[in-house]
Design an enzyme around this catalytic site. Structure first.
Site, PDB file in Angstrom:
ATOM      1  N   ILE A   1      50.984 -20.727  16.720  1.00  0.00           N
ATOM      2  CA  ILE A   1      50.431 -21.059  15.398  1.00  0.00           C
ATOM      3  C   ILE A   1      50.956 -20.056  14.367  1.00  0.00           C
ATOM      4  O   ILE A   1      50.167 -19.302  13.772  1.00  0.00           O
ATOM      5  CB  ILE A   1      48.891 -21.096  15.419  1.00  0.00           C
TER       6      ILE A   1
ATOM      7  N   ASN B   1      60.066 -22.490  10.785  1.00  0.00           N
ATOM      8  CA  ASN B   1      59.239 -22.254  11.968  1.00  0.00           C
ATOM      9  C   ASN B   1      59.059 -23.513  12.807  1.00  0.00           C
ATOM     10  O   ASN B   1      58.778 -23.435  14.010  1.00  0.00           O
ATOM     11  CB  ASN B   1      57.867 -21.714  11.551  1.00  0.00           C
TER      12      ASN B   1
ATOM     13  N   LYS C   1      51.983 -18.279  11.043  1.00  0.00           N
ATOM     14  CA  LYS C   1      51.461 -18.398   9.677  1.00  0.00           C
ATOM     15  C   LYS C   1      52.589 -18.143   8.692  1.00  0.00           C
ATOM     16  O   LYS C   1      53.335 -17.174   8.832  1.00  0.00           O
ATOM     17  CB  LYS C   1      50.347 -17.388   9.456  1.00  0.00           C
ATOM     18  N   SER C   2      52.712 -18.996   7.698  1.00  0.00           N
ATOM     19  CA  SER C   2      53.568 -18.704   6.557  1.00  0.00           C
ATOM     20  C   SER C   2      53.028 -19.430   5.345  1.00  0.00           C
ATOM     21  O   SER C   2      52.614 -20.588   5.425  1.00  0.00           O
ATOM     22  CB  SER C   2      55.016 -19.142   6.792  1.00  0.00           C
ATOM     23  N   VAL C   3      53.042 -18.742   4.216  1.00  0.00           N
ATOM     24  CA  VAL C   3      52.598 -19.365   2.965  1.00  0.00           C
ATOM     25  C   VAL C   3      53.786 -19.939   2.199  1.00  0.00           C
ATOM     26  O   VAL C   3      53.609 -20.534   1.135  1.00  0.00           O
ATOM     27  CB  VAL C   3      51.835 -18.351   2.074  1.00  0.00           C
TER      28      VAL C   3
ATOM     29  N   TYR D   1      37.577 -17.122   8.664  1.00  0.00           N
ATOM     30  CA  TYR D   1      38.659 -16.915   7.694  1.00  0.00           C
ATOM     31  C   TYR D   1      38.178 -17.174   6.261  1.00  0.00           C
ATOM     32  O   TYR D   1      38.916 -16.911   5.305  1.00  0.00           O
ATOM     33  CB  TYR D   1      39.841 -17.849   7.991  1.00  0.00           C
TER      34      TYR D   1
ATOM     35  N   ARG E   1      59.904 -21.364   4.838  1.00  0.00           N
ATOM     36  CA  ARG E   1      59.706 -20.694   6.123  1.00  0.00           C
ATOM     37  C   ARG E   1      58.867 -21.551   7.058  1.00  0.00           C
ATOM     38  O   ARG E   1      59.072 -21.539   8.274  1.00  0.00           O
ATOM     39  CB  ARG E   1      59.058 -19.331   5.904  1.00  0.00           C
TER      40      ARG E   1
ATOM     41  N   LYS F   1      36.902 -22.396  14.427  1.00  0.00           N
ATOM     42  CA  LYS F   1      36.280 -21.448  15.349  1.00  0.00           C
ATOM     43  C   LYS F   1      34.921 -21.022  14.808  1.00  0.00           C
ATOM     44  O   LYS F   1      34.721 -20.937  13.597  1.00  0.00           O
ATOM     45  CB  LYS F   1      37.179 -20.218  15.537  1.00  0.00           C
TER      46      LYS F   1
ATOM     47  N   ASP G   1      45.328 -24.631  12.466  1.00  0.00           N
ATOM     48  CA  ASP G   1      44.421 -23.756  13.199  1.00  0.00           C
ATOM     49  C   ASP G   1      43.640 -22.900  12.211  1.00  0.00           C
ATOM     50  O   ASP G   1      44.194 -22.015  11.559  1.00  0.00           O
ATOM     51  CB  ASP G   1      45.203 -22.854  14.153  1.00  0.00           C
TER      52      ASP G   1
ATOM     53  N   HIS H   1      35.300 -17.488  18.987  1.00  0.00           N
ATOM     54  CA  HIS H   1      36.338 -16.663  18.373  1.00  0.00           C
ATOM     55  C   HIS H   1      36.616 -15.381  19.160  1.00  0.00           C
ATOM     56  O   HIS H   1      37.772 -15.010  19.350  1.00  0.00           O
ATOM     57  CB  HIS H   1      35.949 -16.345  16.927  1.00  0.00           C
TER      58      HIS H   1
END
Length: 294
Positions: free
Chosen positions: A247, A259, A249-251, A63, A255, A92, A58, A125
């Protein structure tokens, strides 16, 4: 020879349910969000998510990392062929580029940056009711769908009054409304409206950017301990059981895997109700009545 890691990713991808949308398409219920990751940094994040089994990314023009997402898709082969078909890719439109001609032009740029021939979902958006252009924007979206360059049309942050206005102007309900949604901000009126009109609900900030991990004086932690999972997994499982698309988020690769790993346990009715009871009056993000993004 098929690598063990490839088999693990395929197995993880297969566990994620798909949510049937009102246009006949089906979206993986868990995706990776890429908000607040810079254009260079997003490349390894998307690559590790795809390796873990994510088949839903997503993104958004606002962004400022579509080019990085595109490089990750090209590097992993998910921008063409069968791998592209296995992936749900969302982007978006910037609010500043709403309108018919400007939306078409903006989409051309997004497609170029993402290095793909089509996106699975294109979204407005923010509704920007103080500068409403969603009707004209939607007509551009419908042309993109007709041309086969977009499969599904959605919106973000639309309240019932915005959804009704869009329907009055276009005769359509979006397939998805992506909204801020987490245990302490459940937006039950918006969710009920969407359910009544066949609009799937997608949650961003599904854990209130981490704030809800400690919600309810330890409620989430106690449920997590009972199932030997993390507090994050408990919250994501609650969303899954509600039928919400999420959705997170993890970098961090580990993790990201956690998720995705929320199908080995289920909340009891009492546990689910305890999380329901955490609903509160305070959003973590912005007000759709006054906010515009990019």
């Amino acid at each position: 020879m098929i690598e063990t890691s490839d088999l693990a990713a395929a197995a993880a991808a297969a566990t994620v349910p798909h949510i049937k949308l009102n246009d006949g398409n089906a979206i993986p219920q868990i995706g990776l969000g890429v908000l607040r990751i810079d254009d260079e940094g997003v490349v390894p994040v998307v690559e590790s998510a795809l390796a873990a089994g994510y088949r839903h990314i997503d993104g958004a023009a606002g962004y400022n990392n579509e080019a990085g997402v595109g490089r990750a898709l090209a590097a992993t082969g998910f921008n063409t062929g069968d791998q592209r078909k296995s992936l749900w890719l969302t982007t978006k439109l910037r609010d500043s580029e709403q309108g018919y001609d400007s939306a078409l032009k903006a989409f051309d740029n997004s497609l170029k940056l993402l290095q793909v021939d089509y996106v699975d979902m294109y979204m407005i958006h923010w509704p920007t009711p103080f500068n409403w252009r969603s009707g004209d924007t939607w007509k551009a979206f419908a042309k993109l769908r007709e041309d086969g360059r977009v499969r599904t049309l959605g919106v973000c942050n639309f309240l019932p009054e915005h959804l009704e206005r869009l329907h009055e102007e276009t005769g359509e309900w979006p397939a998805v409304d992506q909204i801020e949604l987490h245990p302490t901000w459940q937006q039950r009126d918006v969710v009920a409206f969407c359910q009544e009109h066949g609009i799937a609900v997608e949650a961003y900030s599904p854990m209130a950017r981490g704030a809800d991990l400690n919600a309810g004086d330890g409620t989430i932690a106690r449920i997590a301990a009972a199932h030997n999972v993390t507090p994050a997994q408990v919250i994501l499982r609650w969303h899954i059981e509600n039928g919400t698309i999420i959705i997170p988020k993890s970098v961090h690769a580990e993790r990201q895997k956690q998720n995705l790993d929320v199908f080995g346990f289920a909340l009891s009715l009492e546990e689910h109700k305890a999380i329901d009871a955490l609903d509160g009056p305070q959003r973590a993000g912005h007000d759709p009545m006054t906010f515009t993004y990019a």
